[in-house]
Design a protein around this motif. Structure first.
Motif, PDB file in Angstrom:
ATOM      1  N   ILE A 183      48.932  35.546  47.713  1.00  0.00           N
ATOM      2  CA  ILE A 183      47.723  35.483  48.517  1.00  0.00           C
ATOM      3  C   ILE A 183      47.373  34.012  48.692  1.00  0.00           C
ATOM      4  O   ILE A 183      47.190  33.293  47.716  1.00  0.00           O
ATOM      5  N   GLY A 184      47.281  33.554  49.940  1.00  0.00           N
ATOM      6  CA  GLY A 184      47.081  32.131  50.192  1.00  0.00           C
ATOM      7  C   GLY A 184      48.421  31.419  50.154  1.00  0.00           C
ATOM      8  O   GLY A 184      49.459  31.974  50.504  1.00  0.00           O
ATOM      9  N   SER A 215      50.555  26.606  44.825  1.00  0.00           N
ATOM     10  CA  SER A 215      50.346  25.718  43.680  1.00  0.00           C
ATOM     11  C   SER A 215      49.264  26.302  42.788  1.00  0.00           C
ATOM     12  O   SER A 215      48.245  26.816  43.272  1.00  0.00           O
ATOM     13  N   VAL A 216      49.490  26.249  41.485  1.00  0.00           N
ATOM     14  CA  VAL A 216      48.525  26.721  40.491  1.00  0.00           C
ATOM     15  C   VAL A 216      48.402  25.655  39.400  1.00  0.00           C
ATOM     16  O   VAL A 216      49.251  24.777  39.286  1.00  0.00           O
ATOM     17  N   THR A 217      47.350  25.750  38.601  1.00  0.00           N
ATOM     18  CA  THR A 217      47.140  24.798  37.510  1.00  0.00           C
ATOM     19  C   THR A 217      47.322  25.498  36.172  1.00  0.00           C
ATOM     20  O   THR A 217      46.672  26.527  35.909  1.00  0.00           O
ATOM     21  N   VAL A 218      48.194  24.970  35.333  1.00  0.00           N
ATOM     22  CA  VAL A 218      48.480  25.572  34.033  1.00  0.00           C
ATOM     23  C   VAL A 218      47.266  25.449  33.116  1.00  0.00           C
ATOM     24  O   VAL A 218      46.722  24.357  32.920  1.00  0.00           O
ATOM     25  N   ALA A 265      54.251  38.951  24.763  1.00  0.00           N
ATOM     26  CA  ALA A 265      54.996  37.757  24.372  1.00  0.00           C
ATOM     27  C   ALA A 265      54.309  36.506  24.922  1.00  0.00           C
ATOM     28  O   ALA A 265      53.431  36.579  25.785  1.00  0.00           O
ATOM     29  N   LEU A 266      54.731  35.339  24.418  1.00  0.00           N
ATOM     30  CA  LEU A 266      54.146  34.082  24.863  1.00  0.00           C
ATOM     31  C   LEU A 266      54.312  33.898  26.366  1.00  0.00           C
ATOM     32  O   LEU A 266      55.370  34.167  26.928  1.00  0.00           O
ATOM     33  N   ALA A 267      53.249  33.420  27.000  1.00  0.00           N
ATOM     34  CA  ALA A 267      53.246  33.251  28.447  1.00  0.00           C
ATOM     35  C   ALA A 267      52.636  31.913  28.825  1.00  0.00           C
ATOM     36  O   ALA A 267      51.936  31.278  28.036  1.00  0.00           O
ATOM     37  N   VAL A 268      52.911  31.500  30.056  1.00  0.00           N
ATOM     38  CA  VAL A 268      52.226  30.376  30.692  1.00  0.00           C
ATOM     39  C   VAL A 268      51.166  30.974  31.603  1.00  0.00           C
ATOM     40  O   VAL A 268      51.492  31.745  32.515  1.00  0.00           O
ATOM     41  N   CYS A 269      49.909  30.655  31.347  1.00  0.00           N
ATOM     42  CA  CYS A 269      48.841  31.147  32.207  1.00  0.00           C
ATOM     43  C   CYS A 269      48.370  30.029  33.120  1.00  0.00           C
ATOM     44  O   CYS A 269      48.443  28.846  32.783  1.00  0.00           O
ATOM     45  N   ALA A 270      47.918  30.404  34.304  1.00  0.00           N
ATOM     46  CA  ALA A 270      47.499  29.418  35.293  1.00  0.00           C
ATOM     47  C   ALA A 270      46.347  29.963  36.116  1.00  0.00           C
ATOM     48  O   ALA A 270      46.176  31.178  36.255  1.00  0.00           O
ATOM     49  N   ARG A 271      45.548  29.043  36.653  1.00  0.00           N
ATOM     50  CA  ARG A 271      44.458  29.436  37.556  1.00  0.00           C
ATOM     51  C   ARG A 271      44.832  29.099  38.991  1.00  0.00           C
ATOM     52  O   ARG A 271      45.668  28.232  39.243  1.00  0.00           O
ATOM     53  N   ARG A 272      44.194  29.787  39.879  1.00  0.00           N
ATOM     54  CA  ARG A 272      44.490  29.648  41.302  1.00  0.00           C
ATOM     55  C   ARG A 272      44.331  28.213  41.779  1.00  0.00           C
ATOM     56  O   ARG A 272      43.367  27.529  41.422  1.00  0.00           O
ATOM     57  N   GLY A 273      45.302  27.769  42.584  1.00  0.00           N
ATOM     58  CA  GLY A 273      45.190  26.501  43.291  1.00  0.00           C
ATOM     59  C   GLY A 273      44.966  26.815  44.745  1.00  0.00           C
ATOM     60  O   GLY A 273      43.887  27.263  45.130  1.00  0.00           O
ATOM     61  N   ASN A 274      46.014  26.661  45.563  1.00  0.00           N
ATOM     62  CA  ASN A 274      45.878  27.032  46.971  1.00  0.00           C
ATOM     63  C   ASN A 274      46.312  28.465  47.235  1.00  0.00           C
ATOM     64  O   ASN A 274      46.392  28.910  48.369  1.00  0.00           O
ATOM     65  N   GLY A 275      46.589  29.200  46.163  1.00  0.00           N
ATOM     66  CA  GLY A 275      46.956  30.599  46.283  1.00  0.00           C
ATOM     67  C   GLY A 275      47.116  31.221  44.909  1.00  0.00           C
ATOM     68  O   GLY A 275      46.993  30.544  43.890  1.00  0.00           O
ATOM     69  N   ILE A 276      47.386  32.532  44.884  1.00  0.00           N
ATOM     70  CA  ILE A 276      47.540  33.249  43.613  1.00  0.00           C
ATOM     71  C   ILE A 276      48.533  34.388  43.818  1.00  0.00           C
ATOM     72  O   ILE A 276      48.676  34.913  44.928  1.00  0.00           O
ATOM     73  N   THR A 277      49.220  34.766  42.764  1.00  0.00           N
ATOM     74  CA  THR A 277      50.206  35.839  42.841  1.00  0.00           C
ATOM     75  C   THR A 277      49.548  37.206  42.994  1.00  0.00           C
ATOM     76  O   THR A 277      48.397  37.407  42.618  1.00  0.00           O
ATOM     77  N   ALA A 278      50.328  38.151  43.527  1.00  0.00           N
ATOM     78  CA  ALA A 278      49.839  39.514  43.726  1.00  0.00           C
ATOM     79  C   ALA A 278      50.993  40.492  43.569  1.00  0.00           C
ATOM     80  O   ALA A 278      52.093  40.118  43.163  1.00  0.00           O
ATOM     81  N   GLY A 279      50.750  41.768  43.884  1.00  0.00           N
ATOM     82  CA  GLY A 279      51.765  42.787  43.715  1.00  0.00           C
ATOM     83  C   GLY A 279      53.029  42.486  44.501  1.00  0.00           C
ATOM     84  O   GLY A 279      52.973  42.181  45.686  1.00  0.00           O
ATOM     85  N   THR A 329      43.536  34.167  38.228  1.00  0.00           N
ATOM     86  CA  THR A 329      44.428  33.837  37.110  1.00  0.00           C
ATOM     87  C   THR A 329      45.716  34.655  37.153  1.00  0.00           C
ATOM     88  O   THR A 329      45.752  35.768  37.682  1.00  0.00           O
ATOM     89  N   THR A 330      46.772  34.085  36.573  1.00  0.00           N
ATOM     90  CA  THR A 330      48.064  34.756  36.521  1.00  0.00           C
ATOM     91  C   THR A 330      48.765  34.382  35.225  1.00  0.00           C
ATOM     92  O   THR A 330      48.495  33.321  34.644  1.00  0.00           O
TER      93      THR A 330
END
Length: 232
Positions: A32-33, A160-163, A174-188, A213-214
């Motif tokens: 999205i975005g 682009s997202v920010t870690v 399990a361990l993950a890298v989380c990120a917040r929305r930058g100019n877009g965000i992941t979806a289904g 967030t993702t």
């Protein structure tokens, strides 16, 4: 509320506050975005029984890396590799063997033949850090105001997202890298797709709230397992 990022073949989103077992049917509607990707030769689109499902990367001549919840059910798994358009171009190959990580939301699919491609470069812990800008790629949904099956992206998208963390949790805990929305965000439909930081793949898409967030499995913590299966 977090969502598994696979597409929903029934056009109904799967809500996952905590991670119950997912199935291949938990997939169908990109980012999205964001924008259209212009260079991603390692990208692979996953189809289950001929229907668009998840995103992935090719990491060696006969091996695809994706999310475990994308390949947890029965069916024929095929991949279009090396094309930005999921409907044409690149190379199409069929999965023959699936090796699922026992504790993380990642899996490796062995193809029926070796494929000539540019393979995704896998990162180490030094490649990703909190506050860093990362890039995420996928063919998933481009909307939130209608069933995601109605807004699939034909072409690969990137955002682009920010870690925000390198030690949060993926769909399997399990361990993950989380990120917040930058100019877009992941979806289904973005499930299984890559996160790149420092020019290398550091994550595999697992969950998202499809708004801000993702979470991506932190594959820098899974390198020994990946090497044991795919040799890279």
């Amino acid at each position: 509320m977090k969502y598994v990022l696979g597409t929903v073949m029934s056009a109904v989103a799967v809500l996952t506050a905590v991670a119950p077992a997912a199935t291949a049917a938990d997939s169908a509607p990109a980012i999205i975005g964001g924008g259209t990707a212009s260079n991603a030769p390692w990208a692979a689109r996953l189809f289950v029984n001929g229907r668009q499902n998840c995103s992935a990367t090719i990491i060696a001549p006969q091996f695809i890396l994706t999310a475990k919840h994308c390949v947890s059910g029965a069916g024929t798994y095929t991949f279009r590799i090396g094309s930005l358009d999921q409907t044409t171009g690149g190379t199409v190959a069929t999965g023959t063997t699936i090796t699922r990580n026992p504790s993380a939301d990642i899996a490796i699919v062995r193809l029926d033949r070796a494929v000539q491609a540019t393979f995704s470069p896998l990162g180490t812990t030094a490649d990703v850090r909190v506050g860093q800008t990362a890039q995420v790629y996928g063919w998933g949904a481009t909307c939130t105001n209608q069933p995601e099956i109605n807004c699939q992206s034909r072409v690969l998208k990137v955002a682009s997202v920010t870690v925000t963390s390198v030690s949060c949790r993926d769909f399997a805990g399990a361990l993950a890298v989380c990120a917040r929305r930058g100019n877009g965000i992941t979806a289904g439909g973005d499930s299984g797709g890559p996160m790149f930081a420092s020019g290398r793949q550091v994550g595999v898409a697992s969950t998202s709230d499809r708004a801000t967030t993702t979470a991506y499995n932190n594959i820098t913590q899974q390198r020994a397992w990946i090497r044991s299966v795919a040799g890279v």
